[in-house]
Design a protein around this motif. Structure first.
Motif, mmCIF file in Angstrom:
data_model
loop_
_atom_site.group_PDB
_atom_site.id
_atom_site.type_symbol
_atom_site.label_atom_id
_atom_site.label_comp_id
_atom_site.label_asym_id
_atom_site.label_seq_id
_atom_site.Cartn_x
_atom_site.Cartn_y
_atom_site.Cartn_z
ATOM 1 N N ASP A 6 -5.908 -2.619 0.074
ATOM 2 C CA ASP A 6 -6.598 -1.603 0.863
ATOM 3 C C ASP A 6 -6.681 -2.072 2.306
ATOM 4 O O ASP A 6 -6.965 -3.247 2.574
ATOM 5 C CB ASP A 6 -8.006 -1.386 0.304
ATOM 6 C CG ASP A 6 -8.802 -0.394 1.128
ATOM 7 O OD1 ASP A 6 -8.571 0.819 0.970
ATOM 8 O OD2 ASP A 6 -9.643 -0.842 1.931
ATOM 9 N N TYR A 7 -6.448 -1.152 3.237
ATOM 10 C CA TYR A 7 -6.406 -1.524 4.652
ATOM 11 C C TYR A 7 -7.711 -2.149 5.145
ATOM 12 O O TYR A 7 -7.697 -3.078 5.952
ATOM 13 C CB TYR A 7 -6.083 -0.303 5.513
ATOM 14 C CG TYR A 7 -4.626 0.082 5.503
ATOM 15 C CD1 TYR A 7 -3.701 -0.599 6.280
ATOM 16 C CD2 TYR A 7 -4.166 1.125 4.703
ATOM 17 C CE1 TYR A 7 -2.357 -0.265 6.276
ATOM 18 C CE2 TYR A 7 -2.822 1.479 4.690
ATOM 19 C CZ TYR A 7 -1.930 0.781 5.480
ATOM 20 O OH TYR A 7 -0.602 1.117 5.453
ATOM 21 N N GLU A 8 -8.832 -1.627 4.676
ATOM 22 C CA GLU A 8 -10.123 -2.038 5.229
ATOM 23 C C GLU A 8 -10.730 -3.244 4.538
ATOM 24 O O GLU A 8 -11.697 -3.826 5.048
ATOM 25 C CB GLU A 8 -11.112 -0.861 5.150
ATOM 26 C CG GLU A 8 -10.654 0.392 5.877
ATOM 27 C CD GLU A 8 -10.462 0.164 7.361
ATOM 28 O OE1 GLU A 8 -11.206 -0.660 7.935
ATOM 29 O OE2 GLU A 8 -9.573 0.799 7.954
ATOM 30 N N THR A 9 -10.197 -3.632 3.366
ATOM 31 C CA THR A 9 -10.833 -4.723 2.622
ATOM 32 C C THR A 9 -9.823 -5.812 2.258
ATOM 33 O O THR A 9 -9.733 -6.826 2.950
ATOM 34 C CB THR A 9 -11.520 -4.173 1.348
ATOM 35 O OG1 THR A 9 -10.533 -3.474 0.550
ATOM 36 C CG2 THR A 9 -12.644 -3.216 1.710
ATOM 37 N N THR A 10 -9.072 -5.608 1.193
ATOM 38 C CA THR A 10 -8.231 -6.676 0.664
ATOM 39 C C THR A 10 -7.087 -7.075 1.600
ATOM 40 O O THR A 10 -6.612 -8.209 1.537
ATOM 41 C CB THR A 10 -7.660 -6.274 -0.707
ATOM 42 O OG1 THR A 10 -7.113 -4.949 -0.625
ATOM 43 C CG2 THR A 10 -8.747 -6.292 -1.766
ATOM 44 N N ASN A 19 0.887 -1.156 0.000
ATOM 45 C CA ASN A 19 0.000 0.000 0.000
ATOM 46 C C ASN A 19 0.925 1.205 0.000
ATOM 47 O O ASN A 19 1.898 1.225 0.770
ATOM 48 C CB ASN A 19 -0.908 0.002 1.241
ATOM 49 C CG ASN A 19 -1.854 1.189 1.253
ATOM 50 O OD1 ASN A 19 -1.432 2.325 1.470
ATOM 51 N ND2 ASN A 19 -3.129 0.945 1.042
#
Length: 206
Positions: A35-39, A10
């Motif tokens: 992505d921090y919140e998903t993948t 990231n």
């Protein structure tokens, strides 16, 4: 054709260190931006790094995590780049690579979180106290152009990245020696390329 080396990263993370190291090697690699919140917390990536942190690399089916380990691994995996230490450089290389990954980062993280060890706790902490840890690094980078001496190595990628990040956010004093060291590293073409890639710019924009 898919490369046999993949970087998981990231742009707002320590993945920038691994990116710079890859650019220094000249290796061909694929990039997966998470992505921090998903993948980054999805099962597919957790199978690669259960810590759900970046960066990670997968090279010919082998997983390497922990940024300092990635730097050391890539230096050995791509010897033509001449980023591993020569025999006279090994002591300083390993000393400062692991000091940056251990005591220095712990000292900075604790300071950023407002944790100041007492005199008794300083005997437990690997870094002792903040001023001592930062002071020894400042003295070390003042001794030679690069941390092992006259030659740039993977240890400079890791230590230099830490100093760039921490001075940017005011967590380490911008001494003349530290800023001169940072300046030498930021002038490297590979660092410029890596920065441009992470910031989504073309090489002409960098």
């Amino acid at each position: 054709m898919t490369a046999d080396l993949t970087l998981y990263t990231n742009p707002q993370s320590r993945g920038r260190i691994a990116r710079w190291m890859l650019e220094e090697t000249g290796a061909t690699y694929d990039t997966v931006v998470l992505d921090y919140e998903t993948t980054m917390i999805a099962p597919d990536y957790r199978a690669i790094n259960p810590m759900m942190k970046v960066p990670a690399i997968v090279h010919r089916g082998q997983v390497v995590t922990e940024t300092a380990a990635i730097c050391a691994y890539l230096a050995e995996a791509f010897p033509d780049a001449e980023l591993s230490p020569l025999p006279p450089e090994q002591a300083r290389y390993y000393r400062w690579l692991f000091f940056a990954a251990g005591p220095l980062e712990a000292a900075i993280t604790n300071r950023a979180m407002g944790v100041e060890p007492t005199a008794e706790q300083q005997r437990m902490a690997g870094y002792g106290d903040f001023d001592r840890a930062v002071g020894v690094v400042g003295a070390a980078v003042a001794e030679h152009p690069y941390i092992t001496g006259e030659r740039f190595t993977a240890a400079d990628v890791y230590l230099g990245s830490q100093l760039m990040w921490f001075t940017q956010f005011g967590l380490i004093p911008k001494t003349d020696a530290i800023m001169a060291y940072i300046g030498r590293l930021q002038d490297r073409p590979a660092h410029r390329r890596a920065t441009a890639l992470d910031e989504g710019k073309s090489s002409e924009d960098a």
